[in-house]
Design an enzyme around this catalytic site. Sequence first.
Site, PDB file in Angstrom:
ATOM      1  N   HIS A  30     -33.208   2.225  96.195  1.00  0.00           N
ATOM      2  CA  HIS A  30     -33.906   3.130  95.268  1.00  0.00           C
ATOM      3  C   HIS A  30     -33.658   4.575  95.710  1.00  0.00           C
ATOM      4  CE1 HIS A  30     -37.696   3.847  92.637  1.00  0.00           C
ATOM      5  NE2 HIS A  30     -37.166   5.026  92.913  1.00  0.00           N
TER       6      HIS A  30
ATOM      7  N   GLU B 213     -46.589   3.769  88.939  1.00  0.00           N
ATOM      8  CA  GLU B 213     -46.488   4.602  90.144  1.00  0.00           C
ATOM      9  C   GLU B 213     -47.640   5.592  90.232  1.00  0.00           C
ATOM     10  OE1 GLU B 213     -42.639   6.689  88.200  1.00  0.00           O
ATOM     11  OE2 GLU B 213     -43.063   7.351  90.221  1.00  0.00           O
TER      12      GLU B 213
END
Length: 342
Positions: free
Chosen positions: A13, A204
Amino acid sequence: LAYCKSLPKAELHAHLNGSVSVRAIEKLIELRKRSEPDYKADDRVLSTAKAQDKIRTLADAFLMFPLIQALTQTSEAVTLATVEVISEFNDDNVKYLELRTTPRENTVTSMSKVDYIEAVLAGIATCSERLPIIVRLLLSIDRRQEVADASETVDLAIKFAKSKDARVVGVELSGDPKFDGRKFLPLFQKAREHGLKITLHLAESCDWMEELSEMLALPPDRIGHGTLLHNDPVHAAVIRENSIPLEICLTSNFICQTTKTFKDSHLDFWFSRKQPVCLCTDDQGVFDTYLSKEFEIASETFNLTKQDLFDTSLCGLRCGFAPKEELYAIERIWAQFAKEHA
Ligand code: 5GP
């Protein structure tokens, strides 16, 4: 830290423009000045001050990205940024890297989306020739984009994935979480039908929690962050049943205060349930971090043993989107490390 440094690692990521370091930014400014001698970059991208001084929320981080993207508006600059980022991951003993980036066009410099992707691939090819690191690419859809724009990106991902060197292996959803991602679901379905893997930034922050059930029903092959997902037993069950790996970025979450302390991180919840998790950097330039440091933080915060760290690192590799046979081949590096450190 020495052990974390020596460990072979997989980074899954990493946003290209967010991963550009201050040192690389200086090179990008130099490049820009060759065609524009009076060019002056925004001071914030040149600051070596700790990221925590500049960023306290996810919204602050989102102010940083356009400043860096302003320096990657030509193919030459995009290739330079790619080479610099890969070189720094290589210096940190990352053996398998999945970079992700949002293809952009620029009418002033006449850079098309295809040019942008080709420039990234050129940087990857250069590094592949001289560095012991395998790099694959995911194309990003930005939540703020129009569906037509995102659709073009998915079509390009399909086209590039089928090309000779096949370094594009997936697509991902990122960008400001205030924007609903559901309108992109048919595009992700299409990407999957063409053999591409999918990872979605989900939960998130507390924005757009309404989208979660539908996004998880896809289901994605991995989840970016997923910081708040474990708070809902129904969502947590979907993740467990489908064994969806989570890409967890401790420093990014802490700096943006989506987790208040490292100890509050969802890493602990998923670790204790033996869910596959991958430690990642997210934006190592913007958040002033590197992957060994993320391993070190995890180790100190959750009392991980060397074996835990090794297993976590190997788990990261196994969650990669490259074809399984390629990942098996790379696993030899981990096997060799285990032998040497037995
Ligand atoms: P790029 O795609 O230009 O290479 O990398 C920067 C972009 O990645 C940002 O504009 C944003 O769309 C995405 N990005 C980087 N970090 C984050 C993050 O922590 N959360 C989300 N949702 N998107 C991010």
